[in-house]
Design an enzyme around this catalytic site. Structure first.
Site: not given
Ligand code: GLC
Length: 748
Positions: A284
């Site tokens: 993430d």
């Molecule tokens: C965010 C979220 C994730 C998302 C990623 C990219 O912090 O936790 O679900 O896909 O970053 O935006």
């Protein structure tokens, strides 16, 4: 004879080894031709180029800012660029100006629609309609690819049982079975036929247990046992892998002390080892770097190493791999063969998506598909099926012919941005049709609009303007709830009551004596018990998306009949959290004991209940999982099992009659629950094992049968083995998780 470079020899060996290594059956649908291409390309890559593929960059701003890194092959994927012209420029530099011309994976959070926004995923789950949700994911995929996106960070599979957690909005609720069906449907919808340029790679997230954040506070630690993981939180991921999900994202949380991005048990042992996942694993956003904050790594080099050890292929926005992997290989802390495996997983996805043959987006054709009429129609139908009728004293549906003067009021009546809900990145408020607009178009000149509150948190002492307008109206339609910003990532709430003076507005409207119909738009189940007495009917719409207005108008006017069911338990008060239907029985189950108001004044030291409940609020919810009313009524009868005893490899078949006992056609979500009465570990009081939507005409009776393989009752028991444990079971067929009478059966 000129010595043959070691690297070249090694690459030959690598190719030969990989060609002879027996591949496990692929989960992403690879073929020997794809693997040949992967290995052939890998054998030409330098270590630096391999590591570049493992680096994902957020691409806001000018393309020129990234050109140098692209030419050096230091970027494998970008996210957050959805201007198709700029996407093509990113790809052109990568494909035409880097040494190997490897195209980029272009990613975006397409969570519940791209431009045409569908209800938030919690609302999608409320439909209990996987086919409809699959169709919606296909619409999202067609629009997203129309702007160059070929990878979405969706579906989010996190089981959520605490409505304080803002990201409950983004998943399919509290139940493993419902979450599993929705996960499979969205993977199918996004990926479809991968050779089709309108397909996008799905990304199942957040792996794993993220929704169990202690206190419902986002990013907080979780403490799930392996059994709880395997029986509740992991099955939707396993099913999505079997459905062909091409990628997976690790979660921010540490579970039992181990952050997921460094959790080799989850990624290497379970995902890769047990499920045979051969797709791409991405972190993430900076979750690799956050392992330093967790105290799980000393510095960026250390956490890069730990992520590699866990089997994570791509680094989103830590730059840990780009900065430290080469050094870690040189020092022997990381094997280049592990890097090769990560790069294979990345190249495999790119090849399967056809990016090498077709890296660019047709800008003109891509614009033509945005907001297509059939897309908007699909979004509206989904919003209609998603809304849940929680209360109706008979005021609904309104009679369009009798409408003379409707008062529309409330902070969500005309909130085009907030109606889209959280994670509607590319939704455009200008395309939203709000309830106010839909009703004004339907009844020109007959709708009075007085907001009452400009936004949900506004506080007002008096509502003279609204009350005056209410007195002049025949019916009051009030739209309440929370803005999109009050749910979603990092937006946890400790108080779930309607914010601001919304409850006071509702009470003032009730006091006028006019019929009041409340519609709540929210990203979670708010605690609305105190508001229910102040309205004749309540429709609950988890942020319903672009076409929420026409959908809600149709439902209010009877052109559509509510069929939505609660995908999460509605609490009486936030203090009851977490509360969910598939709880364990405990040694002292609650059965309605004494509540605060019933406690005698001279109670003394006597014990009041000796069961698991709250003196002030009991332990029953306001509305159970699977609950929702219709404009008609349904009855279940003649429930019978085809046998009394089943073998562990048998199939339980339950037959029953479903009757529409009302005066309107309607759709019931038939639900089948099972309880395993005795096990090697304690088991939930019931678990959903089947659901289906059944539409009946008024007065219609339909004989139905549902078959459930006994193996669906398997669970991981005390010995850690997933199996069916023989013994006594009960089965319910009902319209929600709190209704129906159990029928007994045995498994031998
Ligand atoms: C965010 C979220 C994730 C998302 C990623 C990219 O912090 O936790 O679900 O896909 O970053 O935006």
């Amino acid at each position: 004879m000129k010595p043959i470079p070691i690297l070249f020899l090694a690459s030959l060996l690598a190719v030969s080894v990989s060609c002879t290594t027996e591949r496990k059956p692929s989960t992403v649908g690879t073929t020997s031709e794809v693997e040949r291409r992967v290995d052939q390309l890998l054998s030409r890559m330098t270590l630096a180029e391999k590591i570049g593929q493992m680096n994902q960059v957020s691409a806001g701003g000018e393309v020129a800012n990234y050109a140098d890194a692209l030419r050096k092959g230091q970027v494998g994927s970008i996210l957050n660029e959805v201007d198709p012209v700029k996407v093509n420029e990113f790809q052109r530099i990568s494909v035409e100006e880097s040494r190997l011309g490897i195209p980029l994976l272009v990613a975006r959070d397409v969570i519940h629609g791209f431009h045409t926004i569908f209800p938030i995923p919690l609302g999608l789950a409320s439909t209990f309609d996987p086919e409809l949700v699959e169709a919606g994911a296909r619409v999202a995929s067609v629009e997203a690819t129309g702007q160059g996106v070929r990878w979405t960070f969706s579906p989010m599979l996190d089981i959520a049982r605490d409505p304080r957690w803002g990201r409950m909005a983004e998943g399919s609720g509290e139940d493993t079975y419902l979450d599993t069906r929705m996960a499979e449907a969205m993977v199918r919808g996004y990926q479809g036929d991968l050779s089709d340029a309108t397909s996008i790679a799905a990304c199942i997230k957040h792996f794993a247990g993220y929704g169990a954040a202690e206190g419902g506070r986002d990013y907080n630690s979780t403490f799930l046992t392996e059994r709880q993981l395997r029986n509740v939180y992991l099955p939707p991921f396993e099913a999505a892998v079997k459905a062909g999900a091409m990628t997976l994202m690790t979660s921010f949380n540490d579970n039992d002390g181990v952050p997921s991005t460094g959790n080799a048990f989850l990624v290497k042992d379970v995902l890769r080892g047990e499920w045979g996942f051969d797709g791409l694993v991405v972190t993430d956003w900076n979750s690799m770097g956050e392992m330093i904050s967790h105290g799980f790594g000393e510095d960026r080099k250390d956490v890069a190493r730990k992520a590699m050890e866990a089997g994570v292929d791509m680094d989103m926005m830590t730059y840990g791999y780009l900065s430290h992997l080469e050094e870690l290989v040189r020092s022997g802390a990381v094997r280049e063969s592990d890097i090769d495996q990560a790069v294979r997983n990345i190249l495999r996805v790119k090849i399967l998506l056809g990016l090498f043959e077709n890296p660019y987006v047709d800008v003109e054709a891509g614009q033509a598909v945005q907001y297509a009429p059939d897309h908007l129609a699909a979004a509206q139908k989904t919003a209609e099926e998603s809304a849940i009728l929680l209360k109706n004293d008979g005021v609904l549906p309104l009679d369009p012919a009798a409408v003379r003067n409707i008062l529309v009021t409330g902070p969500l009546a005309d909130a085009p941005h907030d109606q889209l809900g959280t994670w509607a990145f590319d939704g455009e408020a200008g395309h939203t049709v709000t309830p106010l607009r839909a009703l004004q178009e339907r009844f020109p000149g007959k709708v009075t609009y007085v907001p009452g509150l400009a936004y949900s948190r506004e506080r007002r002492d008096r509502f003279d303007d609204v009350v005056a307008a209410a007195r002049r109206s025949d019916v009051i339609l009030v739209f309440l709830g929370e803005e999109a910003i009050l749910s979603g990532e990092a937006h946890s709430l400790a108080d779930l009551n309607l914010k601001g003076s919304q409850s006071e507005l509702l009470a003032a409207l009730k006091a006028t004596g006019k019929p009041v119909v409340a519609t709540v738009m929210a990203g979670r189940p708010l605690t609305i018990e105190r508001d229910l007495p102040n309205c004749a009917a309540m429709l609950y719409a988890f942020h319903p998306g672009t076409m929420g207005g026409p959908a809600l108008a149709n439902l209010l006017l009877g052109d559509a009949v509510p069929s939505g069911k609660t995908p999460v338990t509605f609490l009486r008060t936030v203090g009851q959290a977490p509360l969910y239907y598939s709880h364990n029985m405990t040694g002292r189950p609650y059965n309605g004991e004494t509540l605060l108001d019933d406690i005698p004044l001279e109670a003394g030291q006597t014990s009041l209940g000796n069961t698991s409940y709250y003196l002030d609020y009991g332990a029953y919810p306001l509305f159970p999982f699977g609950y929702g009313l219709s404009y008609t009524t349904f009855a279940y009868s003649d429930i019978a099992l085809d046998r009394e005893t089943y073998a562990t490899d048998g199939t339980v078949t339950v037959s029953f009659t479903l009757s529409n006992t009302g005066t309107r056609a309607g759709t019931e979500v038939v639900q089948v629950y099972v309880r395993d009465l005795v096990g090697s570990i304690t088991r939930p009081v019931k678990e959903l094992k089947h659901f289906e939507r059944v539409t009946l005409a008024p007065g219609e009776n339909r004989a139905l049968k549902v078959s459930i393989p006994v193996q669906e009752l398997a669970f991981v028991g005390l010995d850690g083995v997933k199996k069916v444990e023989p013994g006594e079971f009960q089965l319910w067929v009902a319209g929600d998780s709190a209704s129906g009478t159990g029928v007994a059966f045995n498994v031998k």
